[in-house]
Design an enzyme around this catalytic site. Structure first.
Site, PDB file in Angstrom:
ATOM      1  N   SER A  63      11.544  10.054   5.192  1.00 44.43           N
ATOM      2  CA  SER A  63      10.263   9.715   5.824  1.00 44.43           C
ATOM      3  C   SER A  63      10.283   8.341   6.484  1.00 44.43           C
ATOM      4  O   SER A  63       9.383   8.016   7.255  1.00 44.43           O
ATOM      5  CB  SER A  63       9.139   9.763   4.784  1.00 44.43           C
ATOM      6  OG  SER A  63       9.323   8.772   3.796  1.00 44.43           O
TER       7      SER A  63
ATOM      8  N   LYS B 138       0.329   7.018   1.572  1.00 45.45           N
ATOM      9  CA  LYS B 138       1.011   5.981   2.352  1.00 45.45           C
ATOM     10  C   LYS B 138       0.009   5.172   3.179  1.00 45.45           C
ATOM     11  O   LYS B 138       0.081   3.935   3.227  1.00 45.45           O
ATOM     12  CB  LYS B 138       2.058   6.626   3.250  1.00 45.45           C
ATOM     13  CG  LYS B 138       3.241   7.207   2.480  1.00 45.45           C
ATOM     14  CD  LYS B 138       4.206   7.943   3.386  1.00 45.45           C
ATOM     15  CE  LYS B 138       5.385   8.491   2.586  1.00 45.45           C
ATOM     16  NZ  LYS B 138       6.317   9.259   3.416  1.00 45.45           N
TER      17      LYS B 138
END
Length: 811
Positions: free
Chosen positions: A662, A705
């Site tokens: 990611s 996040k």
């Protein structure tokens, strides 16, 4: 450029999908009906119905899905509903095998008749123990026995009388002494003394001695006949006893036999009982053991085997279905070897252990025989030999009770070997997906025995109909748990939170345990506020409390960012430096946090060095993501030139393992910044993976996040345009906290969605990425132009260096 950036900026309405509570026509969940089926589990339900319906060997079921999703509850409900329509299976009993007590016989009886047979035999035994002594104490029996005994006595007396008469004729006396019968010289019935016998003539001596010798032979012959007479007497008494016993027990057993004419095996067993009673009639005539002596632990000499002997006539009802209606549905919570197959118990007496068929205990397979058996696959595999025993029973279609010691040849003592019982059961294993796939891969017999897989969904699509069904599910759980009702607002907030937990605004979680926990906690806070109905505020308070209980590590990490222990810039611009985002999962509450990623570039051999990988702190997926960067750089910027750079990438102040791809887009942005020497805005964090074509791909944990970077900026009082870049494919997954949505709505925080690296680099640098024109060149001053020019320059420098080295070598 500004217009392009605005197009990628997400509005606040894209960050959270609220539940429209106006669609609900109820005031509270108390107004709703209970949910009658599992929502969103059509595939699993169809598999369950198929697996339950098909009656072929090997078509057992495996319910796979995460723990707590409700697999057991759904299966139990369906099985009980189906079992109620099916016939009640036969019962099984173990009885004595009189010919070989070590191998007890198994009897099958219609439902409810096993207990009746046991009670009938108990009454029969009580009647026999009173009837038999009564018959043997009767005048008729005593008279007939006396006749037999008298006959034997007369035969014995007659033989002795004949010898006595002959001895008298020969002047020989027959005397009885403590040592037996003795022949001696005599005269007129009197025994001669040694002196008198010595005075007789020699001829008389010889005559008497010859007579004594002849009579001694006859006496010996008569004595040899005595045991024969006694044996004949005993046989006649035995026949008399048999006749009397048959007279005493015959009509009792015949009456019982009439009740079981439809069961040949029971009739045969009753015949065996009759024969055994006749053979062991003396046991019924022995005096009962003194109860006071029994209490004191003293065994009287006059007592034989006592009550223990009569255990041989009992019935051990292994499975009793007298109270059942339909097929059994059994769940075994502790599936050990013995709990599955049953066992033979032992009892200790005077330092010795013994057993018989009455001590055979059933297992779960016996109780579920003819119906359904539910087992937890993980618990089953934890128990030694239980999994192999289950497979062996299913393959052979029979239940064989055997101790582990016997099976492994660890003991050599004599034990029971009960007759196996035919097995007809549908086994339903419940477990997680990983366990199912591992068994399918490593156990060759698994797919043969468990041919039906019911795969449970963790998520369902959000829709008006699904929301209404979810409200019914909440109603069902609140009723089962005895909770307060939930109003429409609370139901809507629960749905929103379950959508957040599903990680998709278009989905909602179907994990029953998670939902039940949230409902219980929300109801607790409602009661704390003395409310009779749970409201949305109570649900929110429960959510906040869950996070707070697991929030210690996140708070400590946030303090390190704020205090500067871990270096993260949230303002300004830097070349070759970017804020990546990652997720830490501790327990059930994951949280996101930023990580500084830096890139350095110099002349080299075309290598992109991942420092994490070099020191073995990188997982394979992360390493793959870094290697993709080399492919992207070479294909886009150096198709006609060798890639002549040496780049290093590192997660700064990272001291643990790094896994996942990611951060690959953030690493690429840092590389492009280092190559182009264009600074990156530190107020924007980045997440997303990238492929070799420069497309930004979806990642997991997008909400955590974003919130992780938001919390850092908020802690620093720096919410003045900070933001996050996410993949466009992740927009549908956004279910952000309300404070984040509110900050975006007021322009204090920004979230961008991008589909390509070019879109992201424009936002980060404020410089157009640039596309190749008809001549194949990037626009002057664009990011791509600068990167390409730098790579060409590095390639030329490397080529020049190689030429110089070659020239020097020739010189």
């Amino acid at each position: 450029m500004a217009k392009m950036t605005e197009l990628k900026l997400l509005p606040s309405k894209s960050l959270y999908r609220p539940c429209d509570i106006t669609q609900f026509k109820f005031e509270t969940t108390a107004d709703l009906q209970d949910l009658t089926e599992a929502i969103g589990q059509d595939r699993a339900l169809q598999a369950l119905q198929f697996g339950i319906g098909i009656r072929r060997q090997g078509f057992n079921l495996f319910l796979l899905g995460p723990a707590g999703i409700g697999k057991y509850a759904v299966a139990r409900t369906l099985l009980e509903k189906r079992a109620a329509t099916e016939p009640t299976p036969d019962e099984w009993c173990y009885v004595n095998h009189f010919g070989n007590p070590e191998t007890p016989r198994a009897l099958t009886l219609p439902p409810g008749r096993g207990v009746l047979l046991r009670e009938d035999l108990q009454r029969l035994l009580e009647n026999l123990r009173s009837a038999i002594p009564s018959v043997f104490e009767s005048e008729n029996y005593r008279a007939r026995r006396h006749v037999i005994e008298q006959e034997v006595k007369e035969k014995q007396d007659k033989a002795f009388q004949e010898i006595q008469q002959e001895a008298e004729k020969k002047d020989i006396a027959l005397m009885r002494t403590p040592t037996g019968l003795v022949l001696a010289p005599g005269r007129k019935g009197e025994v001669l003394s040694p002196q008198e016998f010595h005075e007789l003539p020699e001829s008389e001596h010889q005559k008497i001695e010859a007579g004594i010798a002849e009579l001694q032979e006859k006496l010996q012959a008569a004595l040899h006949q005595m045991p024969k007479y006694e044996q004949e007497g005993r046989e006649k008494i035995h026949e008399l006893n048999k006749e009397v016993t048959i007279f005493a027990v015959g009509h009792l057993i015949d009456e019982m036999r009439k009740k079981y004419l439809d069961l040949p095996a029971v009739a045969s067993f009753l015949n065996d009982i009759q024969n055994d009673v006749i053979e062991n009639v003396d046991e019924f005539l022995s005096p009962p053991e003194n109860p006071l002596a029994a209490l004191a632990g003293i065994s009287l000499p006059t007592a034989t085997r006592g009550a223990g002997f009569f255990r041989r006539y009992q019935v051990n009802v292994l499975v009793d279905h007298s109270a059942n209606h339909g097929a059994p549905v059994v769940y075994e919570d502790h599936p050990t070897y013995q709990n599955l197959l049953g066992q033979v118990e032992y009892m200790a007496h005077l330092g010795a252990v013994s057993t018989d068929f009455n001590l055979i205990r059933p297992g779960a397979l016996h109780r579920g025989n003819g119906g359904y058996l539910i087992l937890d696959a993980y618990k089953l595999l934890l128990q030694p030999y239980a999994w192999e025993a289950l497979k062996r029973s299913l393959r052979s279609s029979q239940i064989r009770i055997e101790s582990l010691g016997q099976m492994l040849s660890l003991v050599s003592t004599v034990s029971l070997d009960p007759e196996p019982i035919p097995l007809n059961v549908k086994v339903v294993l419940v477990g997680e997906r990983l366990l199912y796939y591992l068994l399918g891969s490593f156990d060759s017999e698994f797919n043969e025995l468990f041919k039906v897989a019911a795969d449970f969904e963790e998520q369902i699509d959000r829709s008006t109909n699904a929301d209404l069904l979810y409200a019914q599910l909440i109603r069902t759980i609140t009723k089962q748990e005895g909770l307060l009702p939930f109003d429409r607002g609370a139901v809507g907030r629960v749905i929103e939170q379950c959508s957040r937990l599903a990680g998709d605004s278009q989905k909602v979680l179907t994990h029953r345990r998670t939902l039940a926990d949230l409902l219980c906690e929300a109801e607790y806070w409602a009661r704390q506020s003395t409310r009779s109905v749970v409201q949305a505020d109570d649900v929110q308070r429960a959510i906040d409390a869950q996070v707070h209980r697991a929030d210690r590590v996140r708070q400590r990490m946030l303090e390190q960012f704020v205090h500067g222990t871990i270096l993260i810039d949230t303002q300004g611009e830097k070349v070759g430096q970017i804020n990546g985002l990652s997720v830490i999962e501790l327990g059930q509450i994951p949280f996101g946090h930023p990580t500084r990623i830096t890139a350095r570039v110099r002349l080299g051999k075309g290598e992109v060095i991942d420092i994490e990988r070099e020191v073995e702190l990188s997982g394979p997926i992360h390493s793959k993501g870094v290697l993709i960067l080399s492919g992207f750089l070479g294909a886009r910027y150096a198709p006609d030139h060798p890639l002549s750079l040496s780049a290093s990438l590192v997660f700064e102040q990272s001291y643990g393992a790094v896994e996942g791809d990611s951060a690959s887009s953030a690493e690429l942005y840092a590389l492009l910044s280092a190559l182009s020497e264009l600074p990156i805005r530190q107020s924007i964090a980045v997440t997303g993976s990238v492929n070799q074509h420069g497309q930004v791909q979806a990642i997991s944990g997008v909400n955590e996040k974003i919130e992780g970077f938001f919390d850092l900026c908020k802690s620093r009082d720096q919410l003045d345009g900070q933001g996050v870049i996410i993949p466009a494919a992740n927009v549908r997954h956004l279910m952000l906290r309300h404070d984040v949505v509110d900050a975006v709505e007021h322009g204090r925080f920004k979230i961008y969605s991008v589909e390509t690296i070019d879109e992201g680099v424009e936002i980060l640098t404020g410089v157009p990425a640039g596309k190749r024109d008809a001549s194949g060149k990037f626009p002057e001053g664009s990011v791509n132009h600068k990167v390409e020019a730098r790579l060409i320059s590095l390639a030329e420098k490397r080529q020049a260096a190689l030429q110089k080295m070659k020239s020097e070598g020739e010189t």
